[in-house]
Design a protein around this motif. Structure first.
Motif, PDB file in Angstrom:
ATOM      1  N   VAL A   1       0.866  -1.115   0.009  1.00 32.32           N
ATOM      2  CA  VAL A   1      -0.053   0.087  -0.176  1.00 32.32           C
ATOM      3  C   VAL A   1       0.868   1.162  -0.320  1.00 32.32           C
ATOM      4  N   GLU A   2       0.458   2.336  -0.793  1.00 35.73           N
ATOM      5  CA  GLU A   2       1.026   3.721  -0.732  1.00 35.73           C
ATOM      6  C   GLU A   2       1.087   4.125   0.540  1.00 35.73           C
ATOM      7  N   SER A   3       2.028   5.024   0.723  1.00 33.26           N
ATOM      8  CA  SER A   3       2.131   5.817   2.117  1.00 33.26           C
ATOM      9  C   SER A   3       0.942   6.710   2.070  1.00 33.26           C
ATOM     10  N   VAL A   4       0.638   7.280   3.232  1.00 34.21           N
ATOM     11  CA  VAL A   4      -0.534   8.335   3.495  1.00 34.21           C
ATOM     12  C   VAL A   4      -0.195   9.776   2.573  1.00 34.21           C
ATOM     13  N   ALA A   5       0.990   9.904   2.772  1.00 35.09           N
ATOM     14  CA  ALA A   5       1.268  11.164   1.862  1.00 35.09           C
ATOM     15  C   ALA A   5       1.040  11.177   0.322  1.00 35.09           C
ATOM     16  N   VAL A   6       1.414   9.924  -0.114  1.00 34.05           N
ATOM     17  CA  VAL A   6       1.047   9.759  -1.530  1.00 34.05           C
ATOM     18  C   VAL A   6      -0.450   9.638  -1.653  1.00 34.05           C
ATOM     19  N   SER A   7      -1.235   9.024  -0.793  1.00 30.86           N
ATOM     20  CA  SER A   7      -2.648   8.900  -0.906  1.00 30.86           C
ATOM     21  C   SER A   7      -3.264  10.401  -0.851  1.00 30.86           C
ATOM     22  N   LEU A   8      -2.793  11.050   0.043  1.00 31.26           N
ATOM     23  CA  LEU A   8      -3.288  12.265   0.264  1.00 31.26           C
ATOM     24  C   LEU A   8      -3.032  13.281  -0.907  1.00 31.26           C
ATOM     25  N   ALA A   9      -1.752  13.174  -1.515  1.00 36.24           N
ATOM     26  CA  ALA A   9      -1.449  14.121  -2.575  1.00 36.24           C
ATOM     27  C   ALA A   9      -2.386  13.604  -3.794  1.00 36.24           C
ATOM     28  N   LEU A  10      -2.760  12.305  -3.970  1.00 32.22           N
ATOM     29  CA  LEU A  10      -3.574  11.919  -4.984  1.00 32.22           C
ATOM     30  C   LEU A  10      -5.042  12.546  -4.814  1.00 32.22           C
ATOM     31  N   ALA A  11      -5.507  12.380  -3.673  1.00 31.37           N
ATOM     32  CA  ALA A  11      -6.977  12.831  -3.013  1.00 31.37           C
ATOM     33  C   ALA A  11      -6.909  14.534  -3.660  1.00 31.37           C
ATOM     34  N   TYR A  12      -5.965  15.125  -3.488  1.00 27.72           N
ATOM     35  CA  TYR A  12      -5.527  16.586  -3.679  1.00 27.72           C
ATOM     36  C   TYR A  12      -6.124  16.751  -5.158  1.00 27.72           C
TER      37      TYR A  12
ATOM     38  N   LEU B   1      -7.571  14.753  -7.352  1.00 33.98           N
ATOM     39  CA  LEU B   1      -8.920  14.214  -7.728  1.00 33.98           C
ATOM     40  C   LEU B   1     -10.009  14.672  -6.649  1.00 33.98           C
ATOM     41  N   PRO B   2     -10.408  15.860  -6.071  1.00 32.68           N
ATOM     42  CA  PRO B   2     -11.267  16.168  -5.232  1.00 32.68           C
ATOM     43  C   PRO B   2     -12.633  15.702  -5.250  1.00 32.68           C
ATOM     44  N   THR B   3     -13.122  15.576  -6.448  1.00 36.23           N
ATOM     45  CA  THR B   3     -14.571  15.123  -6.569  1.00 36.23           C
ATOM     46  C   THR B   3     -14.551  13.611  -6.848  1.00 36.23           C
ATOM     47  N   LYS B   4     -13.485  12.980  -6.772  1.00 37.39           N
ATOM     48  CA  LYS B   4     -13.514  11.398  -6.867  1.00 37.39           C
ATOM     49  C   LYS B   4     -12.959  10.793  -5.626  1.00 37.39           C
ATOM     50  N   ALA B   5     -12.078  11.464  -4.930  1.00 40.95           N
ATOM     51  CA  ALA B   5     -11.405  10.804  -3.665  1.00 40.95           C
ATOM     52  C   ALA B   5     -12.007  11.253  -2.428  1.00 40.95           C
ATOM     53  N   TRP B   6     -12.021  10.504  -1.388  1.00 44.92           N
ATOM     54  CA  TRP B   6     -12.569  10.571  -0.219  1.00 44.92           C
ATOM     55  C   TRP B   6     -11.748  10.018   0.899  1.00 44.92           C
ATOM     56  N   PRO B   7     -10.818  11.039   1.333  1.00 42.22           N
ATOM     57  CA  PRO B   7     -10.140  10.611   2.233  1.00 42.22           C
ATOM     58  C   PRO B   7     -10.417  10.869   3.883  1.00 42.22           C
ATOM     59  N   ARG B   8     -10.368   9.951   4.730  1.00 41.80           N
ATOM     60  CA  ARG B   8     -10.883  10.339   6.015  1.00 41.80           C
ATOM     61  C   ARG B   8      -9.698   9.819   7.099  1.00 41.80           C
ATOM     62  N   LEU B   9      -9.733  10.285   8.345  1.00 46.16           N
ATOM     63  CA  LEU B   9      -8.739   9.884   9.324  1.00 46.16           C
ATOM     64  C   LEU B   9      -9.849   9.109  10.005  1.00 46.16           C
ATOM     65  N   VAL B  10      -9.377   7.829  10.913  1.00 41.52           N
ATOM     66  CA  VAL B  10      -9.752   7.250  12.064  1.00 41.52           C
ATOM     67  C   VAL B  10      -9.563   7.369  13.332  1.00 41.52           C
ATOM     68  N   HIS B  11     -10.212   8.195  14.062  1.00 40.67           N
ATOM     69  CA  HIS B  11      -9.607   8.350  15.493  1.00 40.67           C
ATOM     70  C   HIS B  11     -10.787   7.447  16.571  1.00 40.67           C
ATOM     71  N   ASP B  12      -9.680   7.337  17.591  1.00 42.98           N
ATOM     72  CA  ASP B  12     -10.420   6.327  18.838  1.00 42.98           C
ATOM     73  C   ASP B  12      -9.865   7.312  19.840  1.00 42.98           C
ATOM     74  N   ARG B  13     -10.896   7.898  20.597  1.00 45.02           N
ATOM     75  CA  ARG B  13     -10.570   8.839  21.548  1.00 45.02           C
ATOM     76  C   ARG B  13      -9.830   9.972  20.850  1.00 45.02           C
ATOM     77  N   SER B  14      -8.787  10.308  21.509  1.00 41.85           N
ATOM     78  CA  SER B  14      -7.783  11.195  21.064  1.00 41.85           C
ATOM     79  C   SER B  14      -6.544  10.702  20.150  1.00 41.85           C
ATOM     80  N   ALA B  15      -6.651   9.432  19.840  1.00 41.47           N
ATOM     81  CA  ALA B  15      -5.519   8.784  18.770  1.00 41.47           C
ATOM     82  C   ALA B  15      -6.024   8.520  17.552  1.00 41.47           C
ATOM     83  N   LEU B  16      -4.958   9.177  16.817  1.00 41.70           N
ATOM     84  CA  LEU B  16      -5.243   8.974  15.184  1.00 41.70           C
ATOM     85  C   LEU B  16      -4.764   7.323  15.086  1.00 41.70           C
ATOM     86  N   VAL B  17      -5.489   6.693  14.527  1.00 42.18           N
ATOM     87  CA  VAL B  17      -5.336   5.194  14.461  1.00 42.18           C
ATOM     88  C   VAL B  17      -5.051   4.672  12.828  1.00 42.18           C
TER      89      VAL B  17
END
Length: 153
Positions: free
Chosen positions: A30-41, A43-59
Motif C-alpha cells: 500500500v502507498e504511504s498516506v502522503a502519496v494517498s493524500l496527494a492523489l486525493a488533492y 482528484l477532489p471530486t473522486k477521492a474521499w480521504p478520512r482519518l480514523v480516531h479512537d478517543r484522541s488517538a489517530l489510528v
C-alpha cells in the motif's frame, strides 16, 4: 468503550496523518498516506480521504473513490470503492480497519452504489484474508498485478 470516529483531513492534522506507519512487510502492498493524500488533492471530486480516531488517538487513514473510470476497461464503466487503508502498526487487529471499510460502504450506499470494490495484492503478506473475511469476493479481474474484489452492499 467509545466508537471510533471519522474526521476530515485538515491543515491541523495532515502531518499526524502522514506519520501513520505500517508494519515493515506491509509497505510493499500500500502507498504511504502522503502519496494517498496527494492523489486525493488532485482528484477532489473522486477521492474521499478520512482519518480514523479512537478517543484522541489517530489510528488509521482510509480513502475511498467514487465513480472512477476503471483502468483498462474500454466500456467507460465507473466504479466506487475502497482505495487505500493504512492502519497504524500499533493499532492493527483492534477493529479499526473493519470500522473504516464499513464506513466507506455506508457512504457508498448513501450515494446510491450497490457494490464496493477494492484491489489488493494476493498472497501471504497482503491484505487478502482481511478483505475476504469482510465478505469481498474476487471478480476474476486484475488491476495490474492486484486482484479486484467486490462486496455487495
Amino acid at each position: 468503550m467509545p466508537e471510533p470516529t471519522l474526521q476530515l483531513v485538515t491543515s491541523d492534522n495532515v502531518e499526524a496523518a502522514c506519520a501513520i506507519r505500517l508494519l515493515p512487510h506491509q509497505d510493499a502492498h500500500v502507498e504511504s498516506v502522503a502519496v494517498s493524500l496527494a492523489l486525493a488533492y488532485t482528484l477532489p471530486t473522486k477521492a474521499w480521504p478520512r482519518l480514523v480516531h479512537d478517543r484522541s488517538a489517530l489510528v488509521a487513514v482510509v480513502m475511498a473513490f467514487h465513480r472512477v473510470d476503471w483502468p483498462g476497461d474500454p466500456s467507460g464503466v465507473t466504479r466506487s470503492g475502497l482505495w487505500r487503508l493504512n492502519v497504524d502498526a500499533q493499532h492493527q487487529h483492534q477493529g479499526y480497519g473493519r470500522f473504516a471499510v464499513l464506513a466507506v460502504c455506508a457512504d457508498l450506499l448513501e450515494r446510491g452504489e450497490r457494490t464496493c470494490f477494492v484491489t489488493y495484492d494476493a498472497g501471504e503478506d497482503g491484505p487478502e484474508n482481511f478483505y475476504l473475511k469482510l465478505g469481498f469476493r474476487p471478480t476474476g479481474e486484475f488491476s495490474g498485478r492486484q486482484v479486484v474484489a467486490g462486496l455487495k452492499l
